[in-house]
Design an enzyme around this catalytic site. Structure first.
Site, short mmCIF file in Angstrom:
data_model
loop_
_atom_site.label_atom_id
_atom_site.label_comp_id
_atom_site.label_asym_id
_atom_site.label_seq_id
_atom_site.Cartn_x
_atom_site.Cartn_y
_atom_site.Cartn_z
N LYS A 284 -76.47 -44.01 25.26
CA LYS A 284 -77.58 -44.93 25.52
C LYS A 284 -78.04 -45.58 24.22
CE LYS A 284 -79.69 -42.46 29.43
NZ LYS A 284 -79.59 -43.55 30.40
N ARG A 358 -75.49 -37.97 39.28
CA ARG A 358 -74.79 -37.86 40.57
C ARG A 358 -73.68 -36.81 40.51
NH1 ARG A 358 -73.46 -44.18 40.41
NH2 ARG A 358 -75.44 -44.06 39.29
#
Ligand code: BES
Ligand code: MN
Ligand code: ZN
Length: 508
Positions: A284, A358
């Protein structure tokens, strides 16, 4: 019912009184609600609401004080006045906006929260707000007075102890029981906030699991913890893959509340527990990366909620399955392009290591479904796209149509304001991989929140009513405090999940 636990947040003590105190402690504060006399008339005087416990003279003193200071009773406006005839040093008048016949819970909860937040250096409060709504008042005061000071040394630690004692005035017959329940709810939300606010240096998977276990055992939950070796052996490829870049190994924590009833419904709770999300090799940008200390907000709320279900002795079985990992880049980290095998056998091409939530959740959902739950509630700080679609305060609720709408309705009723969102079948096309059963990200920028939900749907067993609640924005407040919501961890969606559990306990 045990109301406080040694392991959770230490909330102020809550008591119910049926009359104003006689003694005069000038440091105590009385909190009352006020409304604007007439919204269409700027000269109409601000009026005290629900003044059953106050005599006419005291009400006149408070209203005169508000008038002198120009207090208009606007929602969440706070004004400190003196009422010499009352046995309190001062009165805090909190605005409730316009007068109403019925008071929405969250109007009262927010006013109580704003009042508590504005009280600096006060240890004990009395309040008449409970006449409008006892539970909302207690919850609002506990949540509004929440503080997180563990990491402040004497240099910046607050000088006062914060709010320690709440006395709600009420003559309702079951007031004590209702206040105790509300205190337990407020404390559970505060416990979730503490988990979120604890920095990643101090809350990593093994430590998070240890704290979850201590909390769970203190309220009588069954606890199971799988460590890295056990996860590898059992084939939890998502949790192992995401965790493999970190020196701090992943965990899978299971907390079980058994009602002891043969006919009880079973509800599975699953919460994302990424104790820090750097993005991994798909790293990120630096600018806001520190916000990713909150990437275990779903796990925090799930752990607090299952503990609360036990404390409140809910007549349903609740089984929490909480995957915990730290998503780090390193020479052992997974690479974009790696293929892993989720628990249960589905293979996944990891095209982006920052779509890690996920991956750990799919394993946890498959494991949770092995318990044959009637319902499954999964919640996670899953996508930045949630904040793009719904902003910082509104969770996105996806899943089985009927259950999704029920969960969203209950979420709105408790003031957490979840909103139903679709899971369009066509988005599954976007998750096709050239080498594995699925890819973990889509190749387009469309509907990122929904794509993540579609991914998770692949892992829910046939016949289980389920929801996915994306709380990327609502679980962590990066803006200013408002109502009963502080900066930092909010505890959302613990109260939504409690409302759903109670609704299932009552209506099946
Ligand atoms: N934890 C983040 C989502 C997030 C973003 C939570 C902002 C709170 C605030 C999640 O793991 C993530 O990185 N999601 C990616 C998914 C993308 C790679 C498909 C995202 O939203 O950018
Ligand atoms: Mn990520
Ligand atoms: Zn994440």
């Amino acid at each position: 019912m045990a109301v406080s636990t040694k392991y959770g947040y230490q909330s102020p003590a809550v008591t119910v009184a049926t009359a104003l105190p006689k003694s005069d402690d000038s440091s105590d504060v009385l909190i009352v609600g006020v409304i604007s006399g007439d919204p269409d008339n700027p000269d109409a005087k601000t009026t005290v609401v629900a003044g059953e416990f106050l005599d006419a003279g005291a009400v006149a003193e408070i209203e005169a004080g508000c008038a002198a200071l120009g207090a208009k009773g606007g929602a969440d406006q706070v004004t400190r006045v003196v009422a010499p005839s009352l046995p309190f040093g001062s009165v805090l008048a909190v605005g409730l906006g316009k007068g109403r016949d019925e008071w929405p819970d969250d109007v009262v909860r927010r006013a109580a929260g704003t009042a508590a937040r504005s009280l600096n250096g006060t240890e004990a409060v009395f309040t008449t707000l409970g006449e409008l709504n006892l539970e909302a008042t207690v919850e609002g005061l506990i949540l509004g007075s929440y503080r997180f000071t563990e990491f402040r040394s004497a240099k910046t630690a607050p000088k006062d102890k914060g709010l320690r004692k709440i006395t709600v005035l009420s003559k309702a017959k079951d007031a004590k029981k209702r206040a105790a329940r509300a205190a337990a709810v407020g404390t559970a939300v505060a416990t979730a906030r503490d988990f979120v606010n604890t920095p990643p240096s101090h809350l990593y998977p093994a430590e998070f699991a240890k704290r979850a276990k201590a909390l769970g055992q203190s309220v009588g939950l069954e606890v199971e913890i799988l460590n890295r070796k056990a996860l590898e052996e059992a084939g939890f490829g998502g949790i192992v893959g995401v965790g493999q870049g970190s020196a701090r190994a992943p965990r899978l924590v299971r907390l079980i509340h058994r009602s002891g009833r043969a006919d009880a419904k079973t509800v599975a709770l699953v919460g994302k527990g990424i104790t820090f999300d750097t993005g991994g090799i798909s790293i990120k940008p630096a600018a806001s990366m520190h916000h990713m200390t909150s990437d275990m907000g779903g796990a925090a709320a799930v752990i607090a909620t299952v503990a609360l279900a036990a404390q409140l002795e809910l007549p349903i079985d609740v089984i929490a399955t909480v995957p915990m990992a730290e998503n780090m880049p390193s020479s052992t980290a997974q690479r974009p392009g790696d293929v892993l095998t989720q628990y249960g056998g589905t293979t996944v091409e990891v095209l982006n290591t920052d779509a890690e939530g996920r991956l750990i959740l799919a394993d946890a959902i498959v494991r949770a479904c092995e318990d044959d739950p009637d319902y499954l509630i999964e919640t996670s700080t899953l996508t930045g796209a949630q904040t793009v679609a719904l902003g910082a305060r509104i969770p996105g609720v996806m899943g089985s149509d009927e259950f999704r709408d029920r969960v969203a309705r209950l979420s709105q009723a408790v003031g957490e304001n979840g909103w139903p969102m679709p899971l369009p079948d066509e988005l599954k096309e976007d998750l096709k991989s050239t080498v594995a059963d699925l890819a973990n990200v889509s190749s387009t920028r469309f509907a990122g929140m929904l794509v993540a939900g579609v991914y998770l749907r692949e892992f829910v067993a046939e016949g289980v009513q389920w929801v996915h609640i994306d709380i990327a924005g609502p679980s962590y407040n990066t803006g200013g405090p408002w109502g009963y919501t502080p900066k930092g961890g909010t505890g959302v969606p613990a109260r939504t999940m409690l409302a759903v559990l109670e609704d299932i306990a009552e209506n099946g």
